[in-house]
Write a protein that holds these residues in place. Structure first.
Motif, PDB file in Angstrom:
ATOM      1  N   HIS A 166       0.852  -1.187   0.000  1.00 57.71           N
ATOM      2  CA  HIS A 166       0.000   0.000   0.000  1.00 57.71           C
ATOM      3  C   HIS A 166       0.888   1.237   0.000  1.00 57.71           C
ATOM      4  CE1 HIS A 166      -4.020  -1.811   0.691  1.00 57.71           C
ATOM      5  NE2 HIS A 166      -3.288  -2.819   1.186  1.00 57.71           N
ATOM      6  N   PRO A 167       0.396   2.358  -0.527  1.00 56.28           N
ATOM      7  CA  PRO A 167      -0.955   2.560  -1.049  1.00 56.28           C
ATOM      8  C   PRO A 167      -1.132   1.934  -2.418  1.00 56.28           C
ATOM      9  CG  PRO A 167       0.347   4.534  -1.418  1.00 56.28           C
ATOM     10  CD  PRO A 167       1.213   3.591  -0.616  1.00 56.28           C
ATOM     11  N   ARG A 168      -2.379   1.725  -2.789  1.00 55.98           N
ATOM     12  CA  ARG A 168      -2.706   1.341  -4.148  1.00 55.98           C
ATOM     13  C   ARG A 168      -2.618   2.590  -5.038  1.00 55.98           C
ATOM     14  NH1 ARG A 168      -2.281  -3.211  -2.023  1.00 55.98           N
ATOM     15  NH2 ARG A 168      -3.856  -4.851  -2.214  1.00 55.98           N
ATOM     16  N   PRO A 169      -2.503   2.406  -6.347  1.00 56.07           N
ATOM     17  CA  PRO A 169      -2.430   3.575  -7.233  1.00 56.07           C
ATOM     18  C   PRO A 169      -3.724   4.378  -7.235  1.00 56.07           C
ATOM     19  CG  PRO A 169      -2.610   1.539  -8.502  1.00 56.07           C
ATOM     20  CD  PRO A 169      -2.379   1.133  -7.082  1.00 56.07           C
ATOM     21  N   VAL A 170      -3.610   5.652  -7.560  1.00 64.23           N
ATOM     22  CA  VAL A 170      -4.790   6.494  -7.737  1.00 64.23           C
ATOM     23  C   VAL A 170      -5.579   6.014  -8.941  1.00 64.23           C
ATOM     24  CG1 VAL A 170      -5.577   8.845  -8.251  1.00 64.23           C
ATOM     25  CG2 VAL A 170      -3.680   8.476  -6.645  1.00 64.23           C
ATOM     26  N   GLN A 171      -4.878   5.736 -10.043  1.00 62.96           N
ATOM     27  CA  GLN A 171      -5.517   5.248 -11.266  1.00 62.96           C
ATOM     28  C   GLN A 171      -5.728   3.741 -11.165  1.00 62.96           C
ATOM     29  OE1 GLN A 171      -3.957   7.464 -15.020  1.00 62.96           O
ATOM     30  NE2 GLN A 171      -2.186   7.173 -13.678  1.00 62.96           N
ATOM     31  N   ARG A 172      -6.945   3.327 -11.423  1.00 58.93           N
ATOM     32  CA  ARG A 172      -7.241   1.898 -11.404  1.00 58.93           C
ATOM     33  C   ARG A 172      -7.895   1.514 -12.728  1.00 58.93           C
ATOM     34  NH1 ARG A 172      -7.138   0.340  -5.858  1.00 58.93           N
ATOM     35  NH2 ARG A 172      -7.215  -1.786  -6.659  1.00 58.93           N
ATOM     36  N   PRO A 173      -7.155   1.037 -13.693  1.00 60.69           N
ATOM     37  CA  PRO A 173      -5.743   0.669 -13.599  1.00 60.69           C
ATOM     38  C   PRO A 173      -4.805   1.781 -14.046  1.00 60.69           C
ATOM     39  CG  PRO A 173      -6.641  -0.104 -15.664  1.00 60.69           C
ATOM     40  CD  PRO A 173      -7.777   0.569 -14.946  1.00 60.69           C
ATOM     41  N   ILE A 174      -3.521   1.613 -13.709  1.00 61.61           N
ATOM     42  CA  ILE A 174      -2.484   2.466 -14.281  1.00 61.61           C
ATOM     43  C   ILE A 174      -2.412   2.180 -15.782  1.00 61.61           C
ATOM     44  CG2 ILE A 174       0.022   2.780 -14.421  1.00 61.61           C
ATOM     45  CD1 ILE A 174       0.151   2.406 -11.408  1.00 61.61           C
ATOM     46  N   PRO A 175      -2.452   3.212 -16.630  1.00 59.60           N
ATOM     47  CA  PRO A 175      -2.354   2.962 -18.076  1.00 59.60           C
ATOM     48  C   PRO A 175      -0.962   2.480 -18.474  1.00 59.60           C
ATOM     49  CG  PRO A 175      -2.417   5.317 -17.618  1.00 59.60           C
ATOM     50  CD  PRO A 175      -2.672   4.626 -16.310  1.00 59.60           C
ATOM     51  N   VAL A 176      -0.922   1.454 -19.307  1.00 62.08           N
ATOM     52  CA  VAL A 176       0.325   0.839 -19.754  1.00 62.08           C
ATOM     53  C   VAL A 176       0.426   0.970 -21.269  1.00 62.08           C
ATOM     54  CG1 VAL A 176       1.666  -1.299 -19.909  1.00 62.08           C
ATOM     55  CG2 VAL A 176       0.364  -0.774 -17.823  1.00 62.08           C
ATOM     56  N   VAL A 177       1.586   1.420 -21.732  1.00 61.00           N
ATOM     57  CA  VAL A 177       1.867   1.560 -23.160  1.00 61.00           C
ATOM     58  C   VAL A 177       3.099   0.730 -23.473  1.00 61.00           C
ATOM     59  CG1 VAL A 177       2.493   3.170 -24.995  1.00 61.00           C
ATOM     60  CG2 VAL A 177       0.873   3.874 -23.226  1.00 61.00           C
ATOM     61  N   VAL A 178       3.021  -0.116 -24.478  1.00 58.22           N
ATOM     62  CA  VAL A 178       4.141  -0.977 -24.873  1.00 58.22           C
ATOM     63  C   VAL A 178       4.849  -0.371 -26.078  1.00 58.22           C
ATOM     64  CG1 VAL A 178       4.754  -3.200 -25.903  1.00 58.22           C
ATOM     65  CG2 VAL A 178       3.217  -3.115 -23.933  1.00 58.22           C
ATOM     66  N   GLY A 179       6.167  -0.217 -25.970  1.00 60.28           N
ATOM     67  CA  GLY A 179       6.959   0.278 -27.078  1.00 60.28           C
ATOM     68  C   GLY A 179       7.600  -0.852 -27.868  1.00 60.28           C
TER      69      GLY A 179
END
Length: 275
Positions: A166-179
């Motif tokens: 903890h804490p958990r993230p504010v964003q649920r979910p955290i945005p993920v971008v794959v390069g």
């Protein structure tokens, strides 16, 4: 509508804290949607292909840099572009990224890739072989720590149970971008991410990448591109027509050399600001 970001907020002149803060605040004031921090822990010296940077280019850790910039900005999104995930401890990185998300009020974008510079990977003690599968497993383990009520994960390279974070993230979910520009990168983005990031692509290359992503099932992905072309309104419109959602603008190479003037860097940021 296509949005704009600024790449390189942790390198070259922006490796100086006061310059990074100045440029990030300016980007926010001008309406840039994101600032992007790249990663190379070390670079081959002397430079050898496929290394994209000179060994003396100053480049700060992206997670540390974005934490610093979270304190001096208000709403611009803070993106790693990209973290080389197989080089990281996923449990530690999960905590670091959550910390950025919490401290920024939910502004983190986690851009990740698998790496392609063998001397760098060797220096941190990770083999090139199997790095894609390792990255997939690391990301899955990180999501468990971010999202599950009782985190538990058992894989070939990472395993934990009887722990919590903890804490958990504010964003649920955290945005993920794959390069990445390979077929495996496209599949990874489709299976495990919210978006895809193509680095230093012109419009023709972008069209080919977007088509390959669609064939892989990526119609719903957010498409981010760092363009290799000089931008004007018509060029931006062309990228938008190709399906690009966000352009992360890369300053010209001259800005990464020693002796470059911060005022010139600022002028580039102003000249390429959203209309």
């Amino acid at each position: 509508m296509i949005t704009l970001g600024l790449f390189g907020i942790n390198m070259g002149p922006c490796a100086e804290p006061e310059v990074a803060a100045r440029i990030a605040v300016l980007a926010e004031e001008l309406g840039y949607d994101t600032v992007w921090a790249g990663e190379h822990v070390v670079a081959p010296s002397p430079r050898v292909p496929p290394s994209p940077i000179e060994p003396d280019l100053p480049i700060l850790d992206p997670v540390v840099s974005l934490t610093y910039l979270a304190a001096v900005t208000r709403w611009v999104r803070l993106a790693t572009g990209i973290v080389i995930l197989p080089q990281r401890n996923p449990v530690v990185l999960a905590k670091q990224l959550v910390s950025v998300d919490v401290l920024s009020g939910g502004r983190l974008v986690f851009g990740m890739g698998v790496g392609y510079v063998e001397p760098e990977m060797r220096a941190v003690g990770m083999p090139m072989a199997g790095r894609g599968a390792r990255a997939d497993e690391y990301l899955a383990a990180m999501r468990v720590l971010w999202d599950d009520e009782k985190p538990e994960f058992h894989g070939e390279t990472v395993s934990f149970s009887g722990v919590d974070a903890h804490p958990r993230p504010v964003q649920r979910p955290i945005p993920v971008v794959v390069g990445g520009h390979s077929a495996s990168a496209h599949r990874r983005a489709v299976r495990h991410a919210d978006g895809w990031y193509g680095f230093m692509l012109d419009r023709e290359q972008t069209a080919a990448q977007v088509e390959a992503l669609r064939r892989a099932g990526g119609d719903g992905l957010t498409i981010v591109v760092s363009p290799s072309e000089r931008l004007d309104a018509s060029v931006v419109a062309d990228y938008a027509a190709l399906g690009v959602d966000h352009l992360a603008v890369v300053p010209p190479a001259r800005f990464w050399r020693s002796g470059s003037r911060v005022a010139d860097f600022e002028e580039f940021v102003r000249a390429n600001a959203p209309a």
